[in-house]
Design an enzyme around this catalytic site. Structure first.
Site, PDB file in Angstrom:
ATOM      1  N   MET A  95       0.646  -1.205  -0.067  1.00  0.00           N
ATOM      2  CA  MET A  95      -0.106  -0.065  -0.145  1.00  0.00           C
ATOM      3  C   MET A  95       0.965   1.214  -0.003  1.00  0.00           C
ATOM      4  SD  MET A  95      -2.730  -1.193  -0.365  1.00  0.00           S
ATOM      5  CE  MET A  95      -3.918   0.168   0.060  1.00  0.00           C
ATOM      6  N   LEU A  98       5.775   3.785  -4.616  1.00  0.00           N
ATOM      7  CA  LEU A  98       7.428   3.644  -4.625  1.00  0.00           C
ATOM      8  C   LEU A  98       7.736   4.922  -5.447  1.00  0.00           C
ATOM      9  CD1 LEU A  98       7.876  -0.029  -5.821  1.00  0.00           C
ATOM     10  CD2 LEU A  98       8.270   0.987  -3.517  1.00  0.00           C
ATOM     11  N   HIS A 114      -3.469  -5.395  -9.731  1.00  0.00           N
ATOM     12  CA  HIS A 114      -4.526  -4.614  -9.324  1.00  0.00           C
ATOM     13  C   HIS A 114      -5.873  -5.183  -9.411  1.00  0.00           C
ATOM     14  CE1 HIS A 114      -6.057  -0.468  -8.503  1.00  0.00           C
ATOM     15  NE2 HIS A 114      -6.684  -0.614  -9.638  1.00  0.00           N
TER      16      HIS A 114
HETATM   17  C1  GRF Z   1      -5.435  -7.701  -3.908  1.00  0.00           C
HETATM   18  O1  GRF Z   1      -6.767  -7.509  -4.308  1.00  0.00           O
HETATM   19  C2  GRF Z   1      -4.533  -6.912  -4.887  1.00  0.00           C
HETATM   20  O2  GRF Z   1      -4.962  -6.948  -6.194  1.00  0.00           O
HETATM   21  C3  GRF Z   1      -4.360  -5.474  -4.331  1.00  0.00           C
HETATM   22  O3  GRF Z   1      -4.477  -5.716  -2.986  1.00  0.00           O
HETATM   23  C4  GRF Z   1      -5.166  -6.858  -2.737  1.00  0.00           C
HETATM   24  C5  GRF Z   1      -4.252  -7.780  -1.793  1.00  0.00           C
HETATM   25  O4  GRF Z   1      -4.796  -9.005  -1.413  1.00  0.00           O
HETATM   26  N1  GRF Z   1      -3.454  -4.721  -4.725  1.00  0.00           N
HETATM   27  P1  GRF Z   1      -3.777  -9.857  -0.465  1.00  0.00           P
HETATM   28  O5  GRF Z   1      -3.106  -9.251   0.437  1.00  0.00           O
HETATM   29  O6  GRF Z   1      -2.591 -10.691  -1.582  1.00  0.00           O
HETATM   30  O7  GRF Z   1      -4.762 -11.052  -0.038  1.00  0.00           O
END
Ligand code: GRF
Length: 194
Positions: A95, A98, A114
């Site tokens: 989250m 970068l 994504h």
């Molecule tokens: C996923 O939906 C991914 O696409 C997004 O964040 C979520 C991460 O889920 N970028 P996890 O931590 O892999 O369960």
């Protein structure tokens, strides 16, 4: 004991912030014979990220960077990447954004997943936005990371039909299931000949 790494396997780091279900699926894939990658590091910006348990479970080194000072954290991460000879970074629910400088150092070697059919719904709350727009389809995308958020070249995308009964949670669940297949397939696509 020295870990055995296939001579051609690409040393890879996975960056997470949360649950780590994609991390788990990439780890499982990395253990298969056909996998071109070897996961040598899990990075998190959250010390309590649930996904870190998979690093422990599969005996993969993990490192937490608190990101209180972004520049300092990135500098430390870069040093670690160099030290470990990491050649591919997979963002999996990481989250933090970068910096340009960081991305430049790993040009073409950072990929992200994504939960939308990019270029639709860059950023957050993708499922909510797809439902609100009464879209017929939702999905997920794996793409190269560039300085522009969620905008790099698409590697693979998976589309699923939105059901009339879907809400954010059911859609998220169904898309996530596809993500777990799409990430390994995307890695295979960019490193086809190993
Ligand atoms: C996923 O939906 C991914 O696409 C997004 O964040 C979520 C991460 O889920 N970028 P996890 O931590 O892999 O369960």
């Amino acid at each position: 004991m020295e870990k055995l790494i296939g001579p051609k396997k690409i040393r890879t780091a996975i960056f997470i912030s949360g649950t780590g279900s994609n991390l788990k699926s990439i780890i499982k894939f990395s253990k298969t014979k056909k996998s071109p990658i070897f996961i040598d590091l899990v990075v998190s910006n959250i010390g309590k990220a649930k996904g870190l348990k998979y690093a422990d479970q599969f005996n993969i080194p993990k490192k937490i960077f608190n990101y209180q000072n972004i520049k300092e954290s990135e500098k430390k991460i870069l040093l670690l990447m160099k030290k470990k000879k990491i050649k591919l970074i997979c963002l999996a629910g990481f989250m933090k954004i970068l910096s340009k400088k960081f991305i430049k150092n790993f040009k073409g070697k950072i990929i992200n997943i994504h939960p939308s059919l990019l270029p639709k719904y860059k950023g957050l709350n993708t499922h909510f936005r797809a439902l609100k727009s009464k879209d017929k389809f939702a999905g997920c995308t794996v793409h190269f990371v560039t300085a522009k958020l969620d905008s790099g070249k698409i590697i693979l995308q998976k589309k699923i039909k939105i059901r009339t009964k879907d809400n954010v949670s059911s859609l998220k669940k169904r898309v996530l299931k596809e993500e777990h297949k799409l990430y390994p397939a995307s890695i295979m696509k960019i490193f086809p000949n190993l």
